[in-house]
Design a protein around this motif. Structure first.
Motif, PDB file in Angstrom:
ATOM      1  N   ASP A 106       1.112  -0.614  -0.030  1.00 37.97           N
ATOM      2  CA  ASP A 106       0.259  -0.348   0.491  1.00 37.97           C
ATOM      3  C   ASP A 106       1.501   1.619   0.626  1.00 37.97           C
ATOM      4  O   ASP A 106       1.742   1.104   1.029  1.00 37.97           O
ATOM      5  N   THR A 107       0.729   2.161  -1.099  1.00 39.25           N
ATOM      6  CA  THR A 107       2.007   3.321  -1.145  1.00 39.25           C
ATOM      7  C   THR A 107       1.388   4.079   0.054  1.00 39.25           C
ATOM      8  O   THR A 107       2.705   5.070  -0.094  1.00 39.25           O
TER       9      THR A 107
ATOM     10  N   PRO B  51       8.641   5.152  -0.634  1.00 37.97           N
ATOM     11  CA  PRO B  51       9.757   3.846  -1.706  1.00 37.97           C
ATOM     12  C   PRO B  51      10.565   3.342  -1.086  1.00 37.97           C
ATOM     13  O   PRO B  51      11.091   2.097  -1.829  1.00 37.97           O
ATOM     14  N   GLN B  52      11.335   3.717   0.525  1.00 39.25           N
ATOM     15  CA  GLN B  52      12.929   3.170   1.289  1.00 39.25           C
ATOM     16  C   GLN B  52      11.993   1.481   1.187  1.00 39.25           C
ATOM     17  O   GLN B  52      12.570   0.789   0.364  1.00 39.25           O
TER      18      GLN B  52
ATOM     19  N   VAL C 254      -1.318  -4.130  -5.464  1.00 42.15           N
ATOM     20  CA  VAL C 254      -1.294  -2.989  -5.003  1.00 42.15           C
ATOM     21  C   VAL C 254      -2.400  -2.566  -4.403  1.00 42.15           C
ATOM     22  O   VAL C 254      -3.548  -2.083  -4.780  1.00 42.15           O
ATOM     23  N   HIS C 255      -2.480  -1.468  -2.853  1.00 43.03           N
ATOM     24  CA  HIS C 255      -2.866  -0.624  -3.000  1.00 43.03           C
ATOM     25  C   HIS C 255      -2.644   0.864  -3.357  1.00 43.03           C
ATOM     26  O   HIS C 255      -1.416   1.186  -3.075  1.00 43.03           O
ATOM     27  N   ILE C 256      -3.256   1.969  -3.908  1.00 49.42           N
ATOM     28  CA  ILE C 256      -3.116   3.499  -4.752  1.00 49.42           C
ATOM     29  C   ILE C 256      -3.515   4.172  -3.284  1.00 49.42           C
ATOM     30  O   ILE C 256      -5.384   4.241  -3.484  1.00 49.42           O
TER      31      ILE C 256
ATOM     32  N   GLU D 120       2.349  13.179   0.677  1.00 52.16           N
ATOM     33  CA  GLU D 120       4.111  12.801   0.637  1.00 52.16           C
ATOM     34  C   GLU D 120       3.982  11.393   1.102  1.00 52.16           C
ATOM     35  O   GLU D 120       5.343  11.256   1.275  1.00 52.16           O
ATOM     36  N   ALA D 121       3.466  10.339   0.370  1.00 53.72           N
ATOM     37  CA  ALA D 121       3.652   8.842   0.310  1.00 53.72           C
ATOM     38  C   ALA D 121       4.949   8.376  -0.966  1.00 53.72           C
ATOM     39  O   ALA D 121       4.794   7.543  -0.347  1.00 53.72           O
ATOM     40  N   GLY D 122       5.142   9.683  -1.468  1.00 43.67           N
ATOM     41  CA  GLY D 122       5.955   8.816  -2.413  1.00 43.67           C
ATOM     42  C   GLY D 122       5.105   8.132  -3.667  1.00 43.67           C
ATOM     43  O   GLY D 122       5.834   6.762  -4.379  1.00 43.67           O
TER      44      GLY D 122
END
Length: 294
Positions: free
Chosen positions: A183-184, A195-196, A208-210, A230-232
């Motif tokens: 989940d992003t 992202p890291q 994947v969840h957006i 700010e989640a990238g």
């Protein structure tokens, strides 16, 4: 590639979303999908009832409604191991839910079932880990025999906010029926860089969840349209594409429905917010730059 969205970073699978984020009932959920031109859905709740808890008659009606609309089911977001089920709770509830979902997923032609890895409830770190690993191994064995794949989300639970634990979970269970759901947007409320984390986990991601979010000055989280927080999210999409991810992207915007906060019924503006989030995701994909830092 038919049915897939091509961006500057590769081909993703269908765009979909957790339907109850748009509307409580099936008709409203399908209407929101039609507005976006999407033909798949991720199921969680129908009229406030979890998929596994629907009566046989209600489930049959739902399955017929989806078939008549030409909408397929890409995944089911279960409650197994989630924020409401601590590791000291009754494991039988999770086994029973999985058994029901095995039958219902077979009827819907769906294989992916979202799980989490159990919040702690006073155990030592070691005991917590041991119990999570043991429970997940049992769940994965049962899922494999049913033809399902469990996808563990980076959310609540022992392996939710640490890549090393998620990888340890995969190694310890060692089953083709256990993969990862990324989940992003979860990094913002849980305090990690999404992202890291994804760079370490991407080869194992099957769903994947957006969502996107910002951290407010008081430490709380506010959810935004994809690409505006700010989640990238854009960086996560680039990482997924670079690793050859071709699965679905499932919208879970949390703009109108946030079950973990007790906000479980979509209000009057939920469908509009869901559609706006879906269009923002589409725009983000269409304008994805082929270069630049993730």
């Amino acid at each position: 590639m038919p049915g897939q969205l091509i961006t500057g970073h590769g081909a993703f699978g269908p765009l979909t979303g957790i339907g109850d984020e748009a509307a409580p009932g099936a008709d409203g959920q399908l209407a929101a999908l039609r507005c976006l031109g999407w033909t798949t859905v991720e199921l969680r709740n129908i009229d406030g009832t979890a998929l596994a808890d629907l009566s046989p008659a209600a489930f049959g009606a739902l399955a017929r409604r989806l078939a008549d609309a030409g909408v397929t089911v890409t995944a089911v977001a279960s409650r197994i191991g989630n924020w409401s089920r601590p590791v000291t709770g009754d494991f039988g509830r999770d086994l029973a839910e999985l058994d029901v979902l095995a039958e219902r997923c077979a009827a819907l032609g769906c294989r992916l079932v979202r799980i989490m890895s159990y919040p702690n409830d006073g155990l030592t770190e070691g005991d917590w880990a041991d119990r999570v690993l043991a429970r997940t191994a049992v769940l994965a064995d049962r899922a494999e025999r049913a033809g399902l794949v469990l996808v563990h989300e980076n959310c609540a639970g022992w392996a939710g906010d640490r890549a090393d634990r998620a990888l340890r979970l995969l190694r310890a269970v060692d089953s083709p029926a256990l993969r990862l759901l990324f989940d992003t947007g979860n990094g913002v409320p849980y305090g990690y860089d999404a992202p890291q984390m994804l760079r370490e986990l991407a080869p194992h991601v099957a769903h994947v969840h957006i969502k996107d979010a910002v951290r407010l000055p008081d430490g709380s989280t506010a959810y935004t349209l994809p690409g505006e927080g700010e989640a990238g999210v854009a960086g996560c999409l680039r990482i997924l594409a670079d690793h050859g991810y071709t699965g679905a992207l499932s919208l879970e915007p949390h703009l109108a429905v946030r079950p973990h906060e007790g906000l479980t019924r979509a209000g009057g503006d939920a469908a509009d917010l869901f559609v706006r989030a879906g269009r923002a995701l589409t725009a983000l994909l269409e304008h994805a730059a082929p270069d630049g830092p993730a």
